[in-house]
Design a protein around this motif. Structure first.
Motif, PDB file in Angstrom:
ATOM      1  N   VAL A   1       6.419  -1.566  11.108  1.00  0.00           N
ATOM      2  CA  VAL A   1       7.536  -1.185  10.248  1.00  0.00           C
ATOM      3  C   VAL A   1       8.822  -1.617  10.907  1.00  0.00           C
ATOM      4  CG1 VAL A   1       8.759   0.738   9.218  1.00  0.00           C
ATOM      5  CG2 VAL A   1       6.268   0.775   9.329  1.00  0.00           C
ATOM      6  N   LYS A   2       9.664  -2.267  10.138  1.00  0.00           N
ATOM      7  CA  LYS A   2      10.931  -2.717  10.683  1.00  0.00           C
ATOM      8  C   LYS A   2      11.840  -1.512  10.909  1.00  0.00           C
ATOM      9  CE  LYS A   2      13.839  -6.583  10.597  1.00  0.00           C
ATOM     10  NZ  LYS A   2      14.655  -7.524  10.129  1.00  0.00           N
TER      11      LYS A   2
ATOM     12  N   THR B   1      -8.699   2.874  -4.517  1.00  0.00           N
ATOM     13  CA  THR B   1      -7.850   2.441  -3.416  1.00  0.00           C
ATOM     14  C   THR B   1      -7.649   0.943  -3.573  1.00  0.00           C
ATOM     15  OG1 THR B   1      -8.822   4.102  -1.997  1.00  0.00           O
ATOM     16  CG2 THR B   1      -7.638   2.319  -0.925  1.00  0.00           C
TER      17      THR B   1
ATOM     18  N   MET C   1     -11.023  14.704  -8.129  1.00  0.00           N
ATOM     19  CA  MET C   1     -10.545  13.974  -6.944  1.00  0.00           C
ATOM     20  C   MET C   1      -9.152  14.460  -6.550  1.00  0.00           C
ATOM     21  SD  MET C   1     -12.270  11.934  -5.326  1.00  0.00           S
ATOM     22  CE  MET C   1     -13.802  11.022  -5.332  1.00  0.00           C
TER      23      MET C   1
ATOM     24  N   VAL D   1      -5.588  14.603  -4.182  1.00  0.00           N
ATOM     25  CA  VAL D   1      -4.530  13.662  -3.828  1.00  0.00           C
ATOM     26  C   VAL D   1      -4.811  12.912  -2.533  1.00  0.00           C
ATOM     27  CG1 VAL D   1      -2.110  13.580  -3.165  1.00  0.00           C
ATOM     28  CG2 VAL D   1      -2.839  15.016  -5.056  1.00  0.00           C
TER      29      VAL D   1
ATOM     30  N   PHE E   1       0.856  -1.179   0.000  1.00  0.00           N
ATOM     31  CA  PHE E   1       0.000   0.000   0.000  1.00  0.00           C
ATOM     32  C   PHE E   1       0.889   1.224   0.000  1.00  0.00           C
ATOM     33  CE2 PHE E   1      -2.740   3.223   1.778  1.00  0.00           C
ATOM     34  CZ  PHE E   1      -3.933   2.974   1.125  1.00  0.00           C
TER      35      PHE E   1
ATOM     36  N   ARG F   1       0.211  -0.127  11.517  1.00  0.00           N
ATOM     37  CA  ARG F   1       1.141  -0.812  10.625  1.00  0.00           C
ATOM     38  C   ARG F   1       2.413  -1.152  11.381  1.00  0.00           C
ATOM     39  NH1 ARG F   1       2.926   2.432   6.083  1.00  0.00           N
ATOM     40  NH2 ARG F   1       2.252   4.265   7.220  1.00  0.00           N
TER      41      ARG F   1
ATOM     42  N   HIS G   1       4.672  12.469   5.458  1.00  0.00           N
ATOM     43  CA  HIS G   1       4.658  12.061   4.058  1.00  0.00           C
ATOM     44  C   HIS G   1       5.791  12.692   3.283  1.00  0.00           C
ATOM     45  CE1 HIS G   1       1.027   9.938   4.618  1.00  0.00           C
ATOM     46  NE2 HIS G   1       0.389  10.995   5.073  1.00  0.00           N
ATOM     47  N   HIS G   2       6.243  11.935   2.302  1.00  0.00           N
ATOM     48  CA  HIS G   2       7.265  12.466   1.403  1.00  0.00           C
ATOM     49  C   HIS G   2       6.554  12.974   0.165  1.00  0.00           C
ATOM     50  CE1 HIS G   2      10.128  10.069   3.789  1.00  0.00           C
ATOM     51  NE2 HIS G   2       9.071   9.290   3.886  1.00  0.00           N
ATOM     52  N   GLY G   3       7.081  13.997  -0.444  1.00  0.00           N
ATOM     53  CA  GLY G   3       6.480  14.371  -1.703  1.00  0.00           C
ATOM     54  C   GLY G   3       5.975  15.775  -1.688  1.00  0.00           C
TER      55      GLY G   3
ATOM     56  N   ASP H   1      15.343   0.538  11.502  1.00  0.00           N
ATOM     57  CA  ASP H   1      16.746   0.450  11.113  1.00  0.00           C
ATOM     58  C   ASP H   1      17.509  -0.053  12.329  1.00  0.00           C
ATOM     59  OD1 ASP H   1      16.700   1.216   8.555  1.00  0.00           O
ATOM     60  OD2 ASP H   1      18.121   2.850   8.812  1.00  0.00           O
TER      61      ASP H   1
ATOM     62  N   THR I   1      -6.803   8.912  -1.341  1.00  0.00           N
ATOM     63  CA  THR I   1      -6.432   7.519  -1.103  1.00  0.00           C
ATOM     64  C   THR I   1      -5.877   7.299   0.301  1.00  0.00           C
ATOM     65  OG1 THR I   1      -4.352   8.042  -2.122  1.00  0.00           O
ATOM     66  CG2 THR I   1      -5.949   6.881  -3.473  1.00  0.00           C
ATOM     67  N   GLN I   2      -5.631   8.376   1.031  1.00  0.00           N
ATOM     68  CA  GLN I   2      -5.021   8.220   2.345  1.00  0.00           C
ATOM     69  C   GLN I   2      -6.008   7.682   3.372  1.00  0.00           C
ATOM     70  OE1 GLN I   2      -1.659   8.935   2.672  1.00  0.00           O
ATOM     71  NE2 GLN I   2      -1.920   9.065   0.477  1.00  0.00           N
TER      72      GLN I   2
ATOM     73  N   ASP J   1      -1.664   8.789  -5.500  1.00  0.00           N
ATOM     74  CA  ASP J   1      -2.981   8.285  -5.879  1.00  0.00           C
ATOM     75  C   ASP J   1      -2.922   7.499  -7.180  1.00  0.00           C
ATOM     76  OD1 ASP J   1      -4.390  11.386  -7.179  1.00  0.00           O
ATOM     77  OD2 ASP J   1      -2.449  10.400  -7.461  1.00  0.00           O
TER      78      ASP J   1
ATOM     79  N   TYR K   1       2.004   7.285   0.010  1.00  0.00           N
ATOM     80  CA  TYR K   1       1.504   8.555  -0.472  1.00  0.00           C
ATOM     81  C   TYR K   1       1.251   8.419  -1.964  1.00  0.00           C
ATOM     82  CZ  TYR K   1       1.275  13.596  -1.227  1.00  0.00           C
ATOM     83  OH  TYR K   1       0.858  14.840  -1.552  1.00  0.00           O
TER      84      TYR K   1
ATOM     85  N   LYS L   1      -8.139   5.333   3.674  1.00  0.00           N
ATOM     86  CA  LYS L   1      -8.330   3.928   4.033  1.00  0.00           C
ATOM     87  C   LYS L   1      -7.040   3.207   4.398  1.00  0.00           C
ATOM     88  CE  LYS L   1     -12.519   3.533   1.392  1.00  0.00           C
ATOM     89  NZ  LYS L   1     -12.971   3.372  -0.005  1.00  0.00           N
ATOM     90  N   GLU L   2      -6.053   3.985   4.778  1.00  0.00           N
ATOM     91  CA  GLU L   2      -4.813   3.376   5.235  1.00  0.00           C
ATOM     92  C   GLU L   2      -5.104   2.493   6.451  1.00  0.00           C
ATOM     93  OE1 GLU L   2      -0.647   4.836   7.177  1.00  0.00           O
ATOM     94  OE2 GLU L   2      -1.932   6.326   6.238  1.00  0.00           O
TER      95      GLU L   2
END
Lengths: 518, 365
Positions: B16-17, A73, B1, B3, A59, B14, B363-365, B19, B6-7, A64, A62, B9-10
Motif C-alpha cells: 500500500v502506498k 470471491t 452466508m 459478511v 479486491f 499487500r 476495517h471500515h464499516g 501518504d 469474503t475476507q 461481500d 471489506y 481469501k485476501e
C-alpha cells in the motif's frame, strides 16, 4: 427487496481505500436480472473503483458480493469472467494489428489453429443477434472509435458474459452512435442480459436506464426508478444540493478578427494528415467551440497554433489593434518563446494538464512561473512575484490546497485545472485556447470554468474551446467548428442547428459546405 | 452466508502506498535499515569466524583512527563527491549519464597533456590553471557528444555514454603502451608528474577537498536559485512541458551535459595532479559508477551527497583495514559494503510503501 434469485449482482457494505483515500465507503449496489442500471456520480465519486471490484481488478477491503444469489470471491478478472461478468473499459485494450474476430478470441482456450472463416461467421452471427454492425475480418487499426468499442463489447459477449459493465461508453461517441449503442443495449436487455452503465450524462441516464444508483464522494446515496425521476433530482442527489444547469452565453458584439488560420495541414507520427486544409477565423470577444470525435485533429490544431507542432503548409495570422499600435504577425512556425517575443500573449490550456501544462512534482509557485520565469533579468529566478500570484490564484479561484508549497500533482483534478487556467489567464492573453477544460471535473468546478471563459470573452479575448460534450459546446459557444478526420466539416451557429446536425458533421465532411467567413 | 466470508481469501501480503511520510518517520526507517544491515553483515562476519563488533570497530578506526587514515578517507571522498555532483546535473533532467568514468579519464588525459609535457615551460600556478581548464574542457566535450547526438537524432544516452567509457579506457591503454610510455620504463606506464607541479596540500589533503565543498554549495544554488537550474528540473519532469514553456530542450541537454562532463573531467584532473600523479587504467577506478549510488542515495541533493560520499569512502577505507587486520578476503568485505548499501537503497521502498499482512488492516464499516 425481492428474492435474492432475482438479482444478478448484490454488493453489500463494500469498502475500498487507497492509502488515506476512501474510494468506496460501505456501498450497496443491486442489479436486477435483465435490467439496465445506470451508475451515476461525479468524477471521483468511486463509480469505476466499485465496478473494478466487481470485475476482479481490485479486491475490496471489506464487504461481500453475491452473483445470482451465491456469495463469491472475485480475485482476478478471470474469476469475474467465470462468473459471467464482463467489463468494457473506457480505454480499449485491443491489439491493433489483429482483426476484430482475432481480438475477440484472443486469450481464450482452444485449439492451436484457428479456423478464421468459421470464427468470422460465429462473430458475425453474434453481432447480428444484437444489432451490431461489424466486419469481423477488419483490422483494429482501420477502425473508428465506435467500431473498437463494438469489438470490446462483442469480446465480452463472446465469452458468455450475462452481466455487462460499461464504463462511460458514450464519452467517445457521436449522438448518432450513442443512439445505436443504446439500441444494442436494449436488445441485450431483451435477451436477458443485466447491464450496468457508468456515466455522468443525465439525459443519457434518463433515456436508457431502468433504475439509477447514485454515488457521491465514495458513498452510496440511493437508487431511484428512472421513470419516477428527473434531471434536477438526479443532480441534487449527485452533487448534494440543488444546482442550476444553465450555462450562460453573454451576447456581445463580436470584435475584430484576431486569428486567421488558412489551409493548415500537418502530419501525424505515421505520416497521415492529422490536419487537412483547416481554415477558420477566431474573433475577439467570442468563444469558438471546436467539436469532433476524439482524435479528429483537435490536439494538433491547438499545438500548431501554440507553436508546438510542425506543419507542412498553411498560415496562421495574428492581428491585434492595440492602443499602443497594431500588431500584425504571421506566427506559424514560431516557437512559444518567439511568439512571446513578438509581443503576443497566447494562453494555452493543453489537454494533458500534468504532462504538458504543469509539472506535477513542482509546487504552485514553480508552476506559476513556468510561463514567465524568463521575464526576470539575470541568471536567477525570482520566486517572490510568482508566489504572490499563486497566493492570489488560491484566493480568487477558490483553489483547495494546503499551500503554495504543495506539489500540484497532489491536488485534485479540479484544483489542478484551476491552477493551470488561472496561470494562463494571469498572462492577460489576447488568445485563449482551452482543450477539454472540464474533463474529469465535478459539476461545480466545471461551471466555474465556464464562467471564467465567459469572463475572458467579455474582456475581448478570442477564446477557442475544444470540447467533447456537445450539449456544453452548443450552450457556451458563439460558433461551433466541427472537425472530422482533420478537416473542417463546417462552422455553424449553435442556435440554428440541432445536436444531430453536428453529430452528422462529426462523421462526414459535406463537400458543399464551404466555410462561410461570417 | 455471513459478511466475513469474503475476507478469508485476501492476499497474504499487500503493498500500500503511504501518504506523505514525515521526515522523522523516514529517518527512523533509515536508521532501522542501517541497524538491520549491520546485523545481516554481522552474520556474514560470524560465518567467517570473527567477532562482528570488533570487525565493525576496526572499520571505523581504519577510516578515522589517525590523521593518516583520515587523509586517505577524505582523498577517497573528494572524487566521489565531485563526480556525484557532476552526474546529478544530468540525472536531474533524466539524462542517464553513466559515462562519468570516461569523462574522468579524458579529463585526466587532458590535464596530463599539460602536466607531463609543459611542466618545464610554465610556472606552477598557470600550469595548474591550464590543467584545470583542460581537464574540464575535455570532460565537458566528452559529455557534450552524447547530448548532441540525442538532441539531433534521439540516440540512447545510456548506451552512448557507457560505450564512451570503453573508448576512453582503450585510449589510455594506447597512451601507456605507445606515445606516452615513460622513458626508460620496461612496463607500459605513463611518467609521474614532477613534484613541483603537484597540487598543494591543505591540512594534509590536496586542495581539491575545498573545491568540492565549494561545489556542494554552488550546485545547490544552481539547482534551486538559477533559471538554468529551473530549466533542468522542468526538462527532467517532462520534455513536452518544457517545450510548452518555451524552453529549448536540445540546448538544455547540451549545456547541462557539458557541465556534467566538465565536473567529471575536473575529477580526472584532481586525481592526476593531486592523488595519483600519473594516469593509469585505474585513474577513474569505478568512481563514475559508485557516484551514481551516491547521487541516488542523496536524492540529487548536493548536501546529501556530501554525507553519503564520506560514508561510502569510510566503508571503503574500513573494508581495506579489515582485510589486513582480520585477513578477511576482499570479496567478503565488498559483500559487506554491498549488504549495507542494499539495505540503505532498499529502505527507500519502505518509505514509499507499507506492507499489510492478511487480516491486519482495520476495517471500515
Amino acid at each position: 427487496m425481492g428474492e435474492t434469485r432475482d438479482y444478478a449482482v448484490k454488493m453489500h457494505h463494500v469498502t475500498k481505500t487507497f492509502g488515506k483515500v476512501v474510494a468506496n465507503k460501505d456501498v450497496d449496489l443491486e442489479l436486477k436480472n435483465g435490467e439496465i442500471l445506470a451508475l451515476l456520480g461525479e468524477n471521483g465519486s468511486g463509480k469505476t473503483t466499485l465496478m473494478n471490484m466487481l470485475s476482479g481488478i481490485y479486491f475490496p477491503d471489506y464487504g461481500d458480493i453475491h452473483i445470482h444469489g451465491i456469495p463469491v470471491t472475485i480475485r482476478s478478472p478471470k474469476d469475474a469472467f467465470d462468473l459471467g461478468i464482463g467489463m468494457i473499459h473506457q480505454h480499449f485494450k485491443l491489439v491493433d494489428v489483429l482483426t476484430a474476430a482475432e481480438n475477440i478470441v484472443l486469450g481464450l482456450d482452444g485449439k492451436t489453429t484457428v479456423n478464421r472463416k468459421e470464427l468470422n461467421k460465429k462473430v458475425a452471427e453474434l453481432a447480428s443477434r444484437y444489432g451490431f454492425e461489424i466486419d469481423p475480418s477488419k483490422k483494429v487499426y482501420n477502425m473508428a472509435v465506435s467500431e473498437k468499442q463494438t469489438v470490446e463489447i462483442l469480446k465480452v459477449l463472446y465469452r458468455g458474459a450475462d452481466i455487462l459493465i460499461l464504463d462511460e461508453p458514450t464519452a467517445v461517441l457521436t449522438p448518432q452512435e450513442t443512439e445505436k449503442l443504446f439500441a444494442v443495449l436494449r436488445n441485450m436487455k431483451a435477451d436477458g442480459k443485466s447491464i450496468i452503465i457508468i456515466t455522468h450524462k443525465l439525459h443519457e441516464v434518463l433515456s436508457i436506464s431502468d433504475r439509477v444508483a447514485i454515488l457521491r464522494k465514495g458513498e452510496y446515496i440511493g437508487v431511484v426508478e428512472t421513470s419516477e425521476t428527473n434531471q434536477d433530482q438526479l443532480t441534487e442527489m449527485m452533487v448534494g444540493r440543488p444546482i442550476s444547469l444553465e450555462i450562460e452565453r453573454p451576447q456581445l458584439e463580436r470584435g475584430e478578427k484576431r486569428l486567421k488560420v488558412v489551409d493548415l495541414t500537418c502530419l501525424n507520427g505515421d505520416g497521415i494528415k492529422a490536419l487537412d486544409n483547416v481554415s477558420f477565423s477566431a474573433y475577439s470577444g467570442e468563444i469558438l467551440g471546436v467539436a469532433g470525435i476524439a482524435g479528429s485533429g483537435q490536439k494538433e490544431l491547438c499545438e500548431v497554433i501554440a507553436g508546438l507542432y510542425p506543419t507542412i503548409g498553411g498560415a496562421v495570422l495574428y492581428t491585434d489593434e492595440r492602443e499602443d499600435g497594431p500588431v500584425k504577425e504571421s506566427i506559424l512556425g514560431l516557437t512559444p518563446d518567439q511568439i512571446v517575443e513578438k509581443g503576443i500573449s497566447m494562453a494555452f490550456v493543453p489537454e494533458d494538464r500534468l504532462g504538458m501544462g504543469l509539472v506535477a512534482d513542482m509546487d504552485m509557485t514553480d508552476n506559476v512561473m513556468l510561463r514567465s520565469y524568463k521575464n526576470n533579468k539575470g541568471l536567477f529566478v525570482d520566486r517572490k512575484t510568482p508566489k504572490k500570484v499563486a497566493e492570489q490564484l488560491i484566493e480568487e479561484m477558490e483553489i483547495v490546497t494546503p499551500g503554495v508549497d504543495t506539489p500540484v500533482g497532489r491536488m485534485s483534478g479540479g484544483n489542478v485545472q484551476k491552477v493551470l487556467l488561472g496561470r494562463e489567464i494571469a498572462l492577460s492573453p489576447s488568445v485563449l485556447i482551452v482543450a477539454y477544460p472540464v474533463r474529469g471535473l465535478d459539476i461545480n468546478s466545471s461551471y466555474r470554468i465556464y464562467d471564467l471563459l465567459n469572463e475572458q470573452k467579455k474582456k475581448g479575448v478570442a477564446v477557442i474551446f475544444i470540447g467533447e460534450d456537445l450539449d456544453v459546446l452548443m450552450e457556451l459557444s458563439d460558433r461551433v467548428m466541427v472537425l472530422c478526420g482533420g478537416r473542417v466539416s463546417g462552422i455553424v451557429d449553435p442556435r440554428k442547428v440541432t445536436k444531430e446536425d453536428i453529430g452528422l458533421m462529426m462523421i462526414q465532411v459535406n463537400e458543399q459546405k464551404e466555410e462561410e467567413d461570417v | 452466508m455471513k459478511v466475513k466470508s469474503t475476507q478469508i481469501k485476501e492476499p497474504l501480503l499487500r503493498m500500500v502506498k503511504r501518504d506523505a511520510v514525515s521526515p522523522k518517520k523516514a529517518w527512523e526507517i533509515r536508521a532501522i535499515a542501517f541497524l538491520l544491515s549491520l546485523v545481516t553483515g554481522g552474520l556474514l562476519i560470524l560465518v567467517l569466524g570473527h567477532n562482528p563488533l570488533s570487525v565493525y570497530k576496526s572499520m571505523v578506526v581504519g577510516a578515522w583512527g589517525s590523521k593518516t587514515v583520515m587523509y586517505e578517507t577524505v582523498k577517497l571522498a573528494v572524487p566521489l563527491l565531485i563526480t556525484a555532483i557532476g552526474i546529478s546535473f544530468a540525472f536531474k533532467m533524466k539524462f542517464w549519464n553513466i559515462g562519468a568514468e570516461g569523462q574522468i579519464l579524458v579529463g585526466a588525459v587532458a590535464a596530463g597533456a599539460f602536466g607531463l609535457f609543459t611542466a618545464h615551460i610554465f610556472p606552477k600556478l598557470p600550469l595548474v590553471i591550464l590543467m584545470l581548464l583542460a581537464g574540464m574542457a575535455a570532460g565537458g566535450l566528452y559529455g557534450l557528444l552524447p547530448a548532441v547526438c540525442k538532441a539531433k537524432w534521439g540516440t540512447n544516452e545510456t548506451l552512448f555514454t557507457l560505450m564512451l567509457n570503453y573508448i576512453a579506457l582503450a585510449f589510455i591503454k594506447y597512451l601507456m603502451n605507445g606515445p606516452w610510455k615513460a622513458p626508460g620504463s620496461s612496463f607500459p606506464k605513463i611518467a609521474m608528474l614532477v613534484p613541483g607541479a603537484r597540487l598543494t596540500k591543505v591540512l594534509g589533503v590536496h586542495w581539491g577537498w575545498i573545491l568540492a565543498l565549494v561545489l556542494v554549495v554552488a550546485a545547490y544554488f544552481y539547482f534551486n536559485k538559477t533559471k538554468q537550474g529551473y530549466e533542468i528540473a522542468v526538462v527532467g519532469e517532462s520534455n513536452d512541458t518544457a517545450r510548452y514553456a518555451g524552453i529549448n530542450v536540445s540546448k538544455v541537454f547540451m549545456r547541462t551535459m557539458f557541465l556534467s562532463g566538465a565536473l567529471c573531467g575536473l575529477v580526472g584532473m584532481l586525481q592526476f595532479s593531486g592523488a595519483d600523479y600519473t594516469i593509469t587504467e585505474g585513474t577513474a577506478g569505478g568512481v563514475g559508477f559508485t557516484a551514481i549510488t551516491v547521487a541516488w542515495l542523496a536524492k540529487m541533493n548536493p548536501y546529501g551527497m556530501l554525507i553519503v560520499s564520506i560514508f561510502i569512502a569510510m566503508l571503503e577505507r574500513g573494508s581495506n583495514t579489515i582485510q589486513t587486520n582480520f585477513k578477511i578476503p576482499a570479496s567478503a568485505s565488498d559483500l559487506l559494503i554491498g549488504i549495507i548499501l542494499f539495505f540503505m537503497l532498499g529502505c527507500e521502498f519502505f518509505i514509499t510503501y507499507r506492507l499489510i499482512l492478511r487480516g491486519k488492516e482495520e476495517h471500515h464499516g
